[in-house]
Design an enzyme around this catalytic site. Structure first.
Site, PDB file in Angstrom:
ATOM      1  N   GLU A  16     -10.436  -2.761   4.310  1.00 36.38           N
ATOM      2  CA  GLU A  16      -9.135  -2.186   4.646  1.00 36.38           C
ATOM      3  C   GLU A  16      -9.015  -0.769   4.071  1.00 36.38           C
ATOM      4  OE1 GLU A  16      -6.191  -5.943   5.091  1.00 36.38           O
ATOM      5  OE2 GLU A  16      -6.597  -5.461   3.007  1.00 36.38           O
TER       6      GLU A  16
ATOM      7  N   ASP B  80       0.782  -1.257   0.000  1.00 35.11           N
ATOM      8  CA  ASP B  80       0.000   0.000   0.000  1.00 35.11           C
ATOM      9  C   ASP B  80       0.810   1.302   0.000  1.00 35.11           C
ATOM     10  OD1 ASP B  80      -1.488  -2.146   0.864  1.00 35.11           O
ATOM     11  OD2 ASP B  80      -2.187  -1.214   2.697  1.00 35.11           O
TER      12      ASP B  80
HETATM   13  C1  FRU Z   1      -3.799  -3.695   2.804  1.00 38.42           C
HETATM   14  C2  FRU Z   1      -3.147  -4.123   4.100  1.00 38.42           C
HETATM   15  C3  FRU Z   1      -3.522  -3.158   5.219  1.00 38.42           C
HETATM   16  C4  FRU Z   1      -2.377  -3.307   6.174  1.00 38.42           C
HETATM   17  C5  FRU Z   1      -1.216  -3.538   5.240  1.00 38.42           C
HETATM   18  C6  FRU Z   1      -0.162  -4.464   5.766  1.00 38.42           C
HETATM   19  O1  FRU Z   1      -3.143  -4.128   1.661  1.00 38.42           O
HETATM   20  O2  FRU Z   1      -3.523  -5.455   4.403  1.00 38.42           O
HETATM   21  O3  FRU Z   1      -4.786  -3.414   5.797  1.00 38.42           O
HETATM   22  O4  FRU Z   1      -2.212  -2.191   6.978  1.00 38.42           O
HETATM   23  O5  FRU Z   1      -1.740  -4.053   4.034  1.00 38.42           O
HETATM   24  O6  FRU Z   1       0.949  -4.514   4.920  1.00 38.42           O
END
Ligand code: FRU
Length: 500
Positions: A219, A43
């Site tokens: 998320e 992300d």
């Molecule tokens: C989304 C996610 C988020 C988390 C991160 C961990 O892709 O799963 O929810 O904070 O990636 O790398």
């Protein structure tokens, strides 16, 4: 004593600067989309503009090319297109990983982190993740424009004692002079909104959801104000987030406490209708007058860790400028690539006249780093469009087309290249979205960059992003119409230069 993460971070920067020439020429390496020089990325985090720099932090594994040891990587840009890699910003610590979050510029030192007059703290708000045990919201601050970071000594700032509670997006809500945080309860499929005066103490204001797409966990929420296209001074609020493994948005109002959806509730709206767009958030603190800009992760958790790229994995989307428009009584998010992409044009070709197409029609232009603009009349019943990454004597290509009879825009990557690295990739090869033509015409702007295709349709009313893994020789561009004669009025092909 110098700590290991910092030594590794230093090594990473040296590698990425000194060996850029080696690192940015591998098979499948995007040339004008952001990628880390080496290792795993997911992300985008902490998108914020400050003192002439667009910061891009991102979920990063400093130790390898798979997910793990999550920390915040860091890059800056003055135009959102050309990026400079910086050392690791926020490293994991003992049993605590640094998950996704956001970053604000604390202009008035509400947090009290500034110790000298004139200092402006940047404050990062992220999820501290302890595997299998707890997720809570933490903060860290920088007093040197994002170059070095100190974790707050009284973390966490928000802890519900839960295993899943993450991805805080904080922004300044001017009308009420307060900070607002959007954060999710992934399992409950709910976004929550908190407020704070100092970024340290947070009060729950309201929640939203479950709603829309509730098939996967929720998320990476974001809540932001967006201008209404062609109506100066008018705005709406967008709540956007990632119900795994895709994204969705709601458009409505926010009064400082509660978000209310103005769109029909029975329908799912997505910022991207392709397989590979996730966890997008928008920039904070943009200069007055600049439209909101989002960046998303070009990958899909169903196969993300197996994509055949090395020594890095994953790219970011082009930064997209956002506005909204009411079309047939629904609010639609409009997305356009930022204008700075036009500064990469190396060569340009435009057909001077209209071109009739019935059957396949290979263009003289070719390339794997292109920006293609097409406009054509989609006569009733036609199935037409373009094949990119065309090669292998016509056996290999990705198809972007419009099925007029069914009023569907689609992308089909089943013949585009390598698929065997993960069965889910092959299964997720065709994507469609309903879309009406405008005055009988379809207008596409397609960015093809080695292993990414990003399609902006009808001035950004629908966007589709997909990864593909073609051979280097698959560089042909073929217009096609399967059944009727269609007339292309615009065919413009720009070859774009690498940003590295
Ligand atoms: C989304 C996610 C988020 C988390 C991160 C961990 O892709 O799963 O929810 O904070 O990636 O790398």
């Amino acid at each position: 004593m110098i700590k290991l993460p910092f030594l590794l971070a230093l090594l990473y920067v040296q590698l990425s600067v000194a060996q850029q020439n080696v690192f940015y020429k591998e098979p499948y390496r995007p040339q004008y989309h952001f990628t880390p020089a080496i290792h795993w990325m997911n992300d985008p985090n902490g998108l914020v503009y400050h003192k002439g720099e667009y910061h891009l932090f991102y979920q990063f594994n400093p130790f390898g090319n798979k997910w793990g040891h999550m920390s915040w990587g860091h890059a800056v840009s003055s135009d959102l297109i050309r990026w400079q890699h910086l050392p690791l910003a926020i490293p994991e610590e003992k049993d605590t990983m640094i998950f996704s979050g956001s970053c604000v510029v604390d202009e008035h030192n509400s947090s009290g982190f500034a110790t000298q007059p004139g200092q402006v703290p940047m404050v990062a708000i992220y999820t501290a993740h302890i595997e299998g045990k707890n997720q809570s919201q933490h903060i860290a601050y920088s007093l040197d424009d994002g170059r070095t970071w100190t974790k707050y000594n009284a973390n966490p700032v928000l802890d519900l004692g839960k295993k899943d509670f993450r991805d805080p997006k904080v922004f300044w809500y001017k009308p009420q002079q307060k900070w607002v945080m959007a954060v999710v309860l992934p399992i409950e499929k709910q976004a929550q909104f908190y407020s704070s005066k100092d970024l340290k103490q947070w009060q729950l204001m309201s929640s939203f959801g479950p709603a829309g797409d509730t098939t996967g966990i929720w998320e990476c929420p974001d809540l932001f104000e967006v201008p209404v296209k062609d109506e100066p001074g008018k705005t709406k609020w967008v709540l956007m987030h990632s119900p795994a493994p895709y994204m969705q948005y709601f458009i409505g109002e926010f009064d400082g406490y509660t978000f209310t959806n103005s769109n029909p509730t029975g329908k799912i709206y997505r910022p991207d209708y392709g397989p590979d767009y996730y966890a997008a958030i928008v920039y904070n603190n943009l200069p007055t007058g600049q439209k909101p800009v989002s960046i998303g992760w070009v990958n899909n958790w169903n196969y993300a860790q197996d994509i055949p790229t090395t020594p890095w994995k994953s790219a970011m989307s082009l930064p997209r400028e956002l506005s909204v428009k009411k079309i047939n009584n629904e609010w639609i998010l409009l997305q356009e690539p930022v204008e700075a992409i036009n500064t990469l044009v190396k060569s340009f070709f435009s057909y001077g006249s209209k071109k009739e197409v019935s059957g396949p029609s290979l263009l003289a232009q070719k390339g794997q780093t292109i920006d293609l603009e097409l406009k054509w009349r989609v006569v009733p019943g036609s199935q037409s469009g373009v094949r990119l990454a065309w090669g292998g004597g016509g056996t290999k290509y990705i198809e972007v087309g419009y099925d007029e009879a069914r009023r569907l825009l689609y992308i089909d990557r089943s013949k585009a290249g390598e698929t065997g690295f993960n069965p889910a990739f092959g299964k997720q090869s065709r994507y469609e979205t309903p879309l009406e033509s405008i005055d009988g015409k379809m207008k596409l702007r397609i960015f093809f960059d080695k292993s990414i295709v990003e399609v902006f349709a009808n001035d950004g009313q629908a966007v589709m992003t997909a990864q593909l893994f073609p051979d280097e020789e698959q560089d042909g561009i073929m217009l096609f119409s399967n059944n009727k004669k269609v007339v292309f009025e615009t065919i413009t092909c720009r070859i774009l230069a690498p940003v590295w």
